[in-house]
Scaffold this motif. Structure first.
Motif, PDB file in Angstrom:
ATOM      1  N   ILE A  34      37.783  44.004  34.189  1.00  0.00           N
ATOM      2  CA  ILE A  34      36.473  44.790  33.804  1.00  0.00           C
ATOM      3  C   ILE A  34      36.222  44.307  32.552  1.00  0.00           C
ATOM      4  CG2 ILE A  34      35.545  46.887  33.104  1.00  0.00           C
ATOM      5  CD1 ILE A  34      37.033  48.158  35.779  1.00  0.00           C
ATOM      6  N   ARG A  35      37.042  44.211  31.435  1.00  0.00           N
ATOM      7  CA  ARG A  35      36.967  43.673  30.215  1.00  0.00           C
ATOM      8  C   ARG A  35      36.630  42.486  30.293  1.00  0.00           C
ATOM      9  NH1 ARG A  35      37.824  48.127  26.827  1.00  0.00           N
ATOM     10  NH2 ARG A  35      39.193  49.499  27.256  1.00  0.00           N
ATOM     11  N   SER A  36      37.133  41.643  30.795  1.00  0.00           N
ATOM     12  CA  SER A  36      36.595  39.973  31.065  1.00  0.00           C
ATOM     13  C   SER A  36      35.429  40.152  31.523  1.00  0.00           C
ATOM     14  CB  SER A  36      37.574  39.192  31.584  1.00  0.00           C
ATOM     15  OG  SER A  36      38.947  39.128  31.235  1.00  0.00           O
ATOM     16  N   HIS A  37      35.085  40.929  32.572  1.00  0.00           N
ATOM     17  CA  HIS A  37      33.636  40.915  33.395  1.00  0.00           C
ATOM     18  C   HIS A  37      32.781  41.183  32.162  1.00  0.00           C
ATOM     19  CE1 HIS A  37      30.872  41.757  36.715  1.00  0.00           C
ATOM     20  NE2 HIS A  37      30.487  42.703  36.053  1.00  0.00           N
ATOM     21  N   MET A  38      32.844  42.374  31.578  1.00  0.00           N
ATOM     22  CA  MET A  38      31.754  42.899  30.547  1.00  0.00           C
ATOM     23  C   MET A  38      31.584  41.723  29.439  1.00  0.00           C
ATOM     24  SD  MET A  38      32.553  47.212  30.549  1.00  0.00           S
ATOM     25  CE  MET A  38      31.141  47.360  29.379  1.00  0.00           C
ATOM     26  N   GLU A  39      32.692  41.257  29.090  1.00  0.00           N
ATOM     27  CA  GLU A  39      32.520  40.380  27.941  1.00  0.00           C
ATOM     28  C   GLU A  39      31.926  39.219  28.311  1.00  0.00           C
ATOM     29  OE1 GLU A  39      35.653  37.594  25.217  1.00  0.00           O
ATOM     30  OE2 GLU A  39      36.396  39.073  26.136  1.00  0.00           O
ATOM     31  N   ALA A  40      32.030  38.771  29.383  1.00  0.00           N
ATOM     32  CA  ALA A  40      31.267  37.533  29.953  1.00  0.00           C
ATOM     33  C   ALA A  40      29.841  37.871  30.256  1.00  0.00           C
ATOM     34  CB  ALA A  40      31.909  37.282  31.428  1.00  0.00           C
ATOM     35  N   GLU A  41      29.496  39.199  30.643  1.00  0.00           N
ATOM     36  CA  GLU A  41      28.182  39.873  30.704  1.00  0.00           C
ATOM     37  C   GLU A  41      27.438  39.534  28.982  1.00  0.00           C
ATOM     38  OE1 GLU A  41      27.798  42.469  34.395  1.00  0.00           O
ATOM     39  OE2 GLU A  41      28.577  43.460  32.643  1.00  0.00           O
ATOM     40  N   CYS A  42      28.064  40.179  28.306  1.00  0.00           N
ATOM     41  CA  CYS A  42      27.690  40.004  26.784  1.00  0.00           C
ATOM     42  C   CYS A  42      27.460  38.819  26.363  1.00  0.00           C
ATOM     43  CB  CYS A  42      28.816  41.062  25.811  1.00  0.00           C
ATOM     44  SG  CYS A  42      28.577  42.771  26.648  1.00  0.00           S
ATOM     45  N   ASN A  43      28.015  37.998  26.755  1.00  0.00           N
ATOM     46  CA  ASN A  43      28.138  36.536  26.234  1.00  0.00           C
ATOM     47  C   ASN A  43      27.034  35.767  26.905  1.00  0.00           C
ATOM     48  OD1 ASN A  43      30.012  36.733  24.230  1.00  0.00           O
ATOM     49  ND2 ASN A  43      31.737  36.345  25.477  1.00  0.00           N
ATOM     50  N   HIS A  44      26.408  36.363  28.005  1.00  0.00           N
ATOM     51  CA  HIS A  44      25.518  35.922  29.012  1.00  0.00           C
ATOM     52  C   HIS A  44      26.023  34.666  29.755  1.00  0.00           C
ATOM     53  CE1 HIS A  44      22.082  37.661  26.483  1.00  0.00           C
ATOM     54  NE2 HIS A  44      23.047  38.633  26.705  1.00  0.00           N
ATOM     55  N   ASP A  45      27.459  34.744  30.050  1.00  0.00           N
ATOM     56  CA  ASP A  45      27.889  33.564  30.824  1.00  0.00           C
ATOM     57  C   ASP A  45      28.299  33.920  32.128  1.00  0.00           C
ATOM     58  OD1 ASP A  45      29.959  31.680  31.499  1.00  0.00           O
ATOM     59  OD2 ASP A  45      31.316  31.735  29.890  1.00  0.00           O
ATOM     60  N   ILE A  46      27.343  33.364  32.939  1.00  0.00           N
ATOM     61  CA  ILE A  46      27.064  33.865  34.308  1.00  0.00           C
ATOM     62  C   ILE A  46      28.602  33.356  35.242  1.00  0.00           C
ATOM     63  CG2 ILE A  46      25.855  33.499  36.379  1.00  0.00           C
ATOM     64  CD1 ILE A  46      23.287  33.339  34.660  1.00  0.00           C
ATOM     65  N   ALA A  47      28.663  32.045  34.828  1.00  0.00           N
ATOM     66  CA  ALA A  47      30.010  31.511  35.570  1.00  0.00           C
ATOM     67  C   ALA A  47      31.271  32.255  35.374  1.00  0.00           C
ATOM     68  CB  ALA A  47      30.269  29.893  35.015  1.00  0.00           C
ATOM     69  N   ALA A  48      31.406  32.778  33.794  1.00  0.00           N
ATOM     70  CA  ALA A  48      32.462  33.612  33.787  1.00  0.00           C
ATOM     71  C   ALA A  48      32.505  34.913  34.525  1.00  0.00           C
ATOM     72  CB  ALA A  48      32.698  33.720  32.255  1.00  0.00           C
ATOM     73  N   THR A  49      31.078  35.513  34.431  1.00  0.00           N
ATOM     74  CA  THR A  49      31.103  36.714  35.244  1.00  0.00           C
ATOM     75  C   THR A  49      31.281  36.704  36.553  1.00  0.00           C
ATOM     76  OG1 THR A  49      29.524  37.330  33.667  1.00  0.00           O
ATOM     77  CG2 THR A  49      29.586  38.458  35.607  1.00  0.00           C
ATOM     78  N   LEU A  50      30.807  35.521  37.245  1.00  0.00           N
ATOM     79  CA  LEU A  50      31.324  35.313  38.594  1.00  0.00           C
ATOM     80  C   LEU A  50      32.700  35.091  39.049  1.00  0.00           C
ATOM     81  CD1 LEU A  50      28.167  32.767  39.418  1.00  0.00           C
ATOM     82  CD2 LEU A  50      28.425  35.322  40.449  1.00  0.00           C
ATOM     83  N   ALA A  51      33.342  34.590  37.945  1.00  0.00           N
ATOM     84  CA  ALA A  51      34.676  34.298  38.173  1.00  0.00           C
ATOM     85  C   ALA A  51      35.591  35.488  38.247  1.00  0.00           C
ATOM     86  CB  ALA A  51      35.469  33.284  37.220  1.00  0.00           C
ATOM     87  N   THR A  52      35.105  36.759  37.628  1.00  0.00           N
ATOM     88  CA  THR A  52      36.008  37.955  37.764  1.00  0.00           C
ATOM     89  C   THR A  52      35.906  38.522  38.965  1.00  0.00           C
ATOM     90  OG1 THR A  52      34.016  39.378  37.021  1.00  0.00           O
ATOM     91  CG2 THR A  52      35.395  38.540  35.086  1.00  0.00           C
ATOM     92  N   PHE A  53      34.980  38.149  39.879  1.00  0.00           N
ATOM     93  CA  PHE A  53      34.796  38.715  41.182  1.00  0.00           C
ATOM     94  C   PHE A  53      35.618  37.824  42.184  1.00  0.00           C
ATOM     95  CE2 PHE A  53      30.776  40.131  39.878  1.00  0.00           C
ATOM     96  CZ  PHE A  53      30.537  41.479  40.267  1.00  0.00           C
ATOM     97  N   ALA A  54      36.484  38.464  43.279  1.00  0.00           N
ATOM     98  CA  ALA A  54      36.873  38.021  44.271  1.00  0.00           C
ATOM     99  C   ALA A  54      35.801  37.425  45.245  1.00  0.00           C
ATOM    100  CB  ALA A  54      37.752  38.885  45.190  1.00  0.00           C
ATOM    101  N   ASN A  55      34.828  38.299  45.342  1.00  0.00           N
ATOM    102  CA  ASN A  55      33.333  38.252  46.147  1.00  0.00           C
ATOM    103  C   ASN A  55      32.342  38.515  45.347  1.00  0.00           C
ATOM    104  OD1 ASN A  55      34.710  37.221  48.534  1.00  0.00           O
ATOM    105  ND2 ASN A  55      35.319  39.414  48.949  1.00  0.00           N
ATOM    106  N   ALA A  56      31.557  37.913  44.811  1.00  0.00           N
ATOM    107  CA  ALA A  56      30.457  38.349  43.983  1.00  0.00           C
ATOM    108  C   ALA A  56      29.401  39.340  44.695  1.00  0.00           C
ATOM    109  CB  ALA A  56      29.665  37.099  43.392  1.00  0.00           C
ATOM    110  N   ASN A  57      29.231  40.236  44.406  1.00  0.00           N
ATOM    111  CA  ASN A  57      28.615  41.519  44.674  1.00  0.00           C
ATOM    112  C   ASN A  57      28.241  42.730  43.864  1.00  0.00           C
ATOM    113  OD1 ASN A  57      27.602  43.600  46.488  1.00  0.00           O
ATOM    114  ND2 ASN A  57      28.966  43.635  48.006  1.00  0.00           N
TER     115      ASN A  57
END
Length: 160
Positions: A34-57
């Motif tokens: 979750i912290r990696s996910h939120m950090e990626a969102e705050c950095n506007h890093d879509i690829a890194a956000t997607l990488a936190t999901f097993a299935n993006a949803n």
């Protein structure tokens, strides 16, 4: 030191300790995700956000249209970051349950682009959200976002 007089009590205590250790490890793994996910969102890093999901949803409930799959999530986040180029999210509290983690957050940003059909207003937003992160084991499988859409719309100048 605890001395157990019968094997059943010792076995039960061992099972309890192992369950507690396993639950703690699972909570830690989920929280890291979750912290990696939120950090990626705050950095506007879509690829890194997607990488936190097993299935993006994502299911942003006030918008009424779930985003299933990497392409749909990429579109959702791209539109968000374009409309709010200074978007950020701050966690206030994290609560663990069996297969979800609830995160109480504030999102902030300035409305500088078209969002949900509303043209840029250059107005700031600060909206409290409830984010439910759904897990299968330690794998993030979905994020459901709840917020008061009327508050957000009023903050960007939409009167209803």
């Amino acid at each position: 030191m605890v001395v157990y007089r019968d094997a059943r009590a010792a076995t039960a205590r061992h099972r309890y300790l192992m369950t507690t250790i396993t639950q703690t490890s699972l909570r830690q793994a989920r929280e890291r995700t979750i912290r990696s996910h939120m950090e990626a969102e705050c950095n506007h890093d879509i690829a890194a956000t997607l990488a936190t999901f097993a299935n993006a949803n994502y299911d942003v409930v006030p918008l009424g249209a779930p985003s299933n799959g990497a392409a749909a999530v990429e579109d959702l986040l791209g539109g968000l970051f374009e409309a709010f180029p200074d978007f950020s999210a701050d966690a206030l509290a994290i609560h663990h349950a069996d297969d979800i983690v609830f995160v109480d957050i504030f999102i902030r940003g300035t409305h500088r682009g078209n969002w949900a059909g509303v043209p840029a207003s250059d107005r700031p937003i600060e909206v409290r959200c409830g984010c439910v992160f759904h897990f299968t084991g330690d794998r993030l499988v979905k994020e459901t976002v709840y917020f008061d859409h009327a508050t957000l719309l009023a903050q960007i100048g939409v009167n209803g």
